[in-house]
Design a protein around this motif. Sequence first.
Motif, PDB file in Angstrom:
ATOM      1  N   MET A 170      46.671  34.237  37.781  1.00  0.00           N
ATOM      2  CA  MET A 170      46.552  35.746  37.577  1.00  0.00           C
ATOM      3  C   MET A 170      45.542  36.435  37.053  1.00  0.00           C
ATOM      4  O   MET A 170      45.164  37.591  37.400  1.00  0.00           O
ATOM      5  CB  MET A 170      47.985  35.915  36.227  1.00  0.00           C
ATOM      6  CG  MET A 170      49.226  35.412  36.581  1.00  0.00           C
ATOM      7  SD  MET A 170      49.919  36.652  37.923  1.00  0.00           S
ATOM      8  CE  MET A 170      49.611  38.126  37.098  1.00  0.00           C
ATOM      9  N   VAL A 171      44.502  35.643  36.394  1.00  0.00           N
ATOM     10  CA  VAL A 171      43.273  36.254  36.414  1.00  0.00           C
ATOM     11  C   VAL A 171      42.425  36.495  37.336  1.00  0.00           C
ATOM     12  O   VAL A 171      41.837  37.940  37.551  1.00  0.00           O
ATOM     13  CB  VAL A 171      42.299  35.081  35.257  1.00  0.00           C
ATOM     14  CG1 VAL A 171      40.910  35.795  35.402  1.00  0.00           C
ATOM     15  CG2 VAL A 171      42.919  34.956  33.890  1.00  0.00           C
ATOM     16  N   CYS A 172      42.389  35.598  38.351  1.00  0.00           N
ATOM     17  CA  CYS A 172      41.784  36.111  39.890  1.00  0.00           C
ATOM     18  C   CYS A 172      42.427  37.221  40.426  1.00  0.00           C
ATOM     19  O   CYS A 172      41.738  38.189  41.213  1.00  0.00           O
ATOM     20  CB  CYS A 172      41.974  34.937  40.659  1.00  0.00           C
ATOM     21  SG  CYS A 172      40.940  33.429  40.158  1.00  0.00           S
ATOM     22  N   LEU A 173      43.719  37.315  40.276  1.00  0.00           N
ATOM     23  CA  LEU A 173      44.493  38.498  40.978  1.00  0.00           C
ATOM     24  C   LEU A 173      44.088  39.734  40.267  1.00  0.00           C
ATOM     25  O   LEU A 173      43.881  40.738  41.111  1.00  0.00           O
ATOM     26  CB  LEU A 173      45.938  38.447  40.720  1.00  0.00           C
ATOM     27  CG  LEU A 173      46.893  39.195  41.793  1.00  0.00           C
ATOM     28  CD1 LEU A 173      46.755  38.589  43.207  1.00  0.00           C
ATOM     29  CD2 LEU A 173      48.315  38.777  41.274  1.00  0.00           C
ATOM     30  N   TYR A 174      43.878  39.901  39.018  1.00  0.00           N
ATOM     31  CA  TYR A 174      43.425  41.034  38.356  1.00  0.00           C
ATOM     32  C   TYR A 174      42.029  41.274  38.583  1.00  0.00           C
ATOM     33  O   TYR A 174      41.451  42.458  38.401  1.00  0.00           O
ATOM     34  CB  TYR A 174      43.793  41.103  36.892  1.00  0.00           C
ATOM     35  CG  TYR A 174      45.344  41.478  36.535  1.00  0.00           C
ATOM     36  CD1 TYR A 174      45.380  42.898  36.280  1.00  0.00           C
ATOM     37  CD2 TYR A 174      46.240  40.755  36.408  1.00  0.00           C
ATOM     38  CE1 TYR A 174      46.462  43.422  35.868  1.00  0.00           C
ATOM     39  CE2 TYR A 174      47.539  41.204  36.368  1.00  0.00           C
ATOM     40  CZ  TYR A 174      47.519  42.672  36.104  1.00  0.00           C
ATOM     41  OH  TYR A 174      48.832  43.137  35.802  1.00  0.00           O
ATOM     42  N   ILE A 175      41.306  40.223  38.929  1.00  0.00           N
ATOM     43  CA  ILE A 175      39.782  40.545  39.064  1.00  0.00           C
ATOM     44  C   ILE A 175      39.738  41.310  40.393  1.00  0.00           C
ATOM     45  O   ILE A 175      38.712  42.021  40.665  1.00  0.00           O
ATOM     46  CB  ILE A 175      39.338  39.139  39.409  1.00  0.00           C
ATOM     47  CG1 ILE A 175      38.675  38.398  37.887  1.00  0.00           C
ATOM     48  CG2 ILE A 175      37.826  39.041  39.990  1.00  0.00           C
ATOM     49  CD1 ILE A 175      38.271  36.950  37.913  1.00  0.00           C
ATOM     50  N   LEU A 176      40.722  40.960  41.499  1.00  0.00           N
ATOM     51  CA  LEU A 176      40.619  41.412  42.797  1.00  0.00           C
ATOM     52  C   LEU A 176      40.956  42.996  42.442  1.00  0.00           C
ATOM     53  O   LEU A 176      40.322  43.847  43.140  1.00  0.00           O
ATOM     54  CB  LEU A 176      41.890  40.852  43.787  1.00  0.00           C
ATOM     55  CG  LEU A 176      41.159  39.830  44.468  1.00  0.00           C
ATOM     56  CD1 LEU A 176      42.342  39.073  45.061  1.00  0.00           C
ATOM     57  CD2 LEU A 176      40.099  40.002  45.497  1.00  0.00           C
ATOM     58  N   MET A 177      42.010  43.254  41.920  1.00  0.00           N
ATOM     59  CA  MET A 177      42.244  44.606  41.715  1.00  0.00           C
ATOM     60  C   MET A 177      41.283  45.474  40.729  1.00  0.00           C
ATOM     61  O   MET A 177      40.765  46.531  40.992  1.00  0.00           O
ATOM     62  CB  MET A 177      43.760  44.666  40.689  1.00  0.00           C
ATOM     63  CG  MET A 177      44.799  44.529  41.552  1.00  0.00           C
ATOM     64  SD  MET A 177      46.438  44.979  40.958  1.00  0.00           S
ATOM     65  CE  MET A 177      46.326  43.657  39.777  1.00  0.00           C
ATOM     66  N   GLY A 201      34.259  39.800  45.990  1.00  0.00           N
ATOM     67  CA  GLY A 201      33.227  39.837  44.976  1.00  0.00           C
ATOM     68  C   GLY A 201      32.017  40.033  45.688  1.00  0.00           C
ATOM     69  O   GLY A 201      31.237  40.886  45.376  1.00  0.00           O
ATOM     70  N   TYR A 202      31.824  39.309  46.941  1.00  0.00           N
ATOM     71  CA  TYR A 202      30.639  39.442  47.508  1.00  0.00           C
ATOM     72  C   TYR A 202      30.486  40.708  48.262  1.00  0.00           C
ATOM     73  O   TYR A 202      29.511  41.590  48.377  1.00  0.00           O
ATOM     74  CB  TYR A 202      30.506  38.421  48.641  1.00  0.00           C
ATOM     75  CG  TYR A 202      29.665  38.302  49.726  1.00  0.00           C
ATOM     76  CD1 TYR A 202      28.171  37.944  49.407  1.00  0.00           C
ATOM     77  CD2 TYR A 202      29.644  38.927  51.008  1.00  0.00           C
ATOM     78  CE1 TYR A 202      26.902  38.082  50.270  1.00  0.00           C
ATOM     79  CE2 TYR A 202      28.474  38.793  51.918  1.00  0.00           C
ATOM     80  CZ  TYR A 202      27.255  38.647  51.332  1.00  0.00           C
ATOM     81  OH  TYR A 202      26.136  38.662  52.477  1.00  0.00           O
ATOM     82  N   CYS A 203      31.829  41.279  48.803  1.00  0.00           N
ATOM     83  CA  CYS A 203      31.804  42.544  49.769  1.00  0.00           C
ATOM     84  C   CYS A 203      31.432  43.587  48.644  1.00  0.00           C
ATOM     85  O   CYS A 203      30.822  44.443  48.850  1.00  0.00           O
ATOM     86  CB  CYS A 203      33.250  42.730  50.161  1.00  0.00           C
ATOM     87  SG  CYS A 203      33.572  41.445  51.622  1.00  0.00           S
ATOM     88  N   ALA A 204      31.994  43.599  47.407  1.00  0.00           N
ATOM     89  CA  ALA A 204      31.945  44.622  46.472  1.00  0.00           C
ATOM     90  C   ALA A 204      30.482  44.288  46.013  1.00  0.00           C
ATOM     91  O   ALA A 204      29.927  45.702  45.462  1.00  0.00           O
ATOM     92  CB  ALA A 204      32.700  44.126  45.209  1.00  0.00           C
ATOM     93  N   GLY A 231      33.093  46.411  31.038  1.00  0.00           N
ATOM     94  CA  GLY A 231      31.838  47.219  31.266  1.00  0.00           C
ATOM     95  C   GLY A 231      32.158  47.734  32.606  1.00  0.00           C
ATOM     96  O   GLY A 231      32.251  47.308  33.526  1.00  0.00           O
ATOM     97  N   ILE A 232      32.500  49.312  32.531  1.00  0.00           N
ATOM     98  CA  ILE A 232      32.517  50.119  33.737  1.00  0.00           C
ATOM     99  C   ILE A 232      31.452  50.053  34.514  1.00  0.00           C
ATOM    100  O   ILE A 232      30.132  50.188  34.270  1.00  0.00           O
ATOM    101  CB  ILE A 232      33.005  51.404  33.336  1.00  0.00           C
ATOM    102  CG1 ILE A 232      34.201  51.565  32.600  1.00  0.00           C
ATOM    103  CG2 ILE A 232      32.977  52.339  34.632  1.00  0.00           C
ATOM    104  CD1 ILE A 232      34.668  52.914  32.066  1.00  0.00           C
ATOM    105  N   GLY A 233      31.471  49.664  36.004  1.00  0.00           N
ATOM    106  CA  GLY A 233      30.547  49.625  36.915  1.00  0.00           C
ATOM    107  C   GLY A 233      29.806  48.250  37.018  1.00  0.00           C
ATOM    108  O   GLY A 233      28.862  48.143  37.707  1.00  0.00           O
ATOM    109  N   SER A 234      30.225  47.073  36.155  1.00  0.00           N
ATOM    110  CA  SER A 234      29.671  45.827  36.258  1.00  0.00           C
ATOM    111  C   SER A 234      30.777  44.918  37.007  1.00  0.00           C
ATOM    112  O   SER A 234      31.879  44.756  36.294  1.00  0.00           O
ATOM    113  CB  SER A 234      29.462  45.372  34.725  1.00  0.00           C
ATOM    114  OG  SER A 234      28.922  44.060  34.635  1.00  0.00           O
ATOM    115  N   LEU A 235      30.288  44.255  37.902  1.00  0.00           N
ATOM    116  CA  LEU A 235      31.042  43.276  38.648  1.00  0.00           C
ATOM    117  C   LEU A 235      31.274  41.859  37.438  1.00  0.00           C
ATOM    118  O   LEU A 235      32.317  41.469  37.487  1.00  0.00           O
ATOM    119  CB  LEU A 235      30.567  42.749  39.764  1.00  0.00           C
ATOM    120  CG  LEU A 235      30.646  43.729  40.930  1.00  0.00           C
ATOM    121  CD1 LEU A 235      30.180  43.302  42.268  1.00  0.00           C
ATOM    122  CD2 LEU A 235      32.006  44.065  41.143  1.00  0.00           C
ATOM    123  N   PRO A 236      30.371  41.633  36.873  1.00  0.00           N
ATOM    124  CA  PRO A 236      30.487  40.511  35.990  1.00  0.00           C
ATOM    125  C   PRO A 236      31.271  40.973  34.778  1.00  0.00           C
ATOM    126  O   PRO A 236      32.247  39.965  34.382  1.00  0.00           O
ATOM    127  CB  PRO A 236      29.275  39.940  35.479  1.00  0.00           C
ATOM    128  CG  PRO A 236      28.133  40.524  36.393  1.00  0.00           C
ATOM    129  CD  PRO A 236      28.841  41.730  37.077  1.00  0.00           C
TER     130      PRO A 236
END
Length: 528
Positions: free
Chosen positions: A245-252, A388-391, A470-475
């Motif tokens: 579920m964490v990974c799914l929300y990471i995608l969104m 994540g790589y694409c983003a 953090g808005i704008g931050s991938l990590p």
Amino acid sequence: MNAALRLVLSTALAMLATCIFPVLVGLFGQFVGKALVLGVIDVGHAMLLGIVFGFGMALARQLRSPASITLAAGAGALAGIALVLVAHLAEAANLRWMLVSMNPAVLRQIAYRLPLPEACAALGLAGAAAAAIGAGLVILPATIGRALAGAFGGVVFAGLLRELLSNMLNGLAGTDDWAFNYDGLLPMGALAAALLGALACVQPGRARYLRLPSPARTAVTLALLLFLLALPALTNDFVAQVMMMVCLYILMGMGLNIELGLAGLVDLGFVAFFAVGAYTVALLTASGGVALLQLNFFAALPVAIVLSALSGFIFGLPVLKVRGDYLAIATLGLGEIIRVLILSDMMKPLLGGAQGIVNVPKPELFGLILGTPTRLFYLTAVMAALAGYCAWRLQHSGLGRRWLAVREDEDVAQALGINLVQVKLSAYTMGAAFAGLAGGIFAGMVGSVFPQGFQLLISINVLAILVVGGIGSLPGVVIGAATLIGAPEVLRDLGEYRYLIYGLVIIAVVRLKPDGLSPAAIRHREIA
């Protein structure tokens, strides 16, 4: 009355009022029967002592003198005694007709069912000790203070997450009867947790990590990543389900991060793209009902991504000229339109209406059915890594820099020659593609899709992930998803009150870390 006595009395009064609040709202009654350390203390009393502990720290920070320990102990003792007296008075007054939580059984539990003199002595001593320890953490040398804070934090962490940790230890190293049992954390387990917490906090882990040479830091990072990836396979399905579920929300989160974090476009209808991806995979892979084809999951997933991206493009057309709060309301309306259309009688022959679509098969790869939570986690983790790589590439591309320019000031960006229509539509399209990917995986994971599963709350949760991380931050997306999606799941032992912790985390982050737990690098440069 001298100043010291006034300070003690005012602090004791504040402690008392704050301790009464969880009793009034039912928090104490909910947790008084749940052991934090079996045979030593329960979660309800730990909550009350934690309040006194916090006031002791606040008093020491205000005075910054050794006398603050004595003053805090006095205030804690008065607050403990006063709490017992208030509980006895409330029981005698029979306030249950007005306050449901103030029932006699709960009120007697405050003082462990002891007679009044022994109860006053017990809670007075406990309050004095908790407040003195809190003040001591501020006054004592930093190393000792960090060690004590780590020890207490380790016990609380192990006690609250007893079920999760017990399951993990059973999967990794067999049954640990000396540390946990069915009812809670055992004293020896609490001692081990305190020692580990103290060792971890004597020197902060981040400081030790940053002092390592670059190759060693890389090795440590890879080792931690491999450990996290191996955790679902080594433990149980519950851990795999939470991490999935964490990974799914990471995608969104990465999709909304493109729209909001990079392009500055608020989107409260983001769940609509998630629904498009889920319904597309369901229609193309399910058997029977309104299903169109019976494709393989991996053949249907690219179609879902393309259709979600197309819906994002169309979605962005009506709101190109809208900004700020008006944009948020407009996107909210568009998202609700999608939900109403799915539920409507007009679309029922195509989408199944309120009955949804069932019999969606699990993903299958080279004859291997990815039907278990562990296998689905690895599928979701691989997709999240690719996304994540694409983003990351998009963020550091020329298009990403144009998104950032539009986010900072649309008028200046347009004056510099940036095509606002093209940039905004590309942000909506890319963000929708990520949400469609998550929706497609969700359909294969659950095995069915229903319109009730695509509520506004999903959009709010994804937005909260960006704010906390953090808005704008991938990590920041990863950290926010782990904090807001993972934490409520692992705190299921606390029942509905786990969402209280969810709300408190959001408030604390917004108050203490307004830029998020891991703000974007550009934000660091702006602050500097």
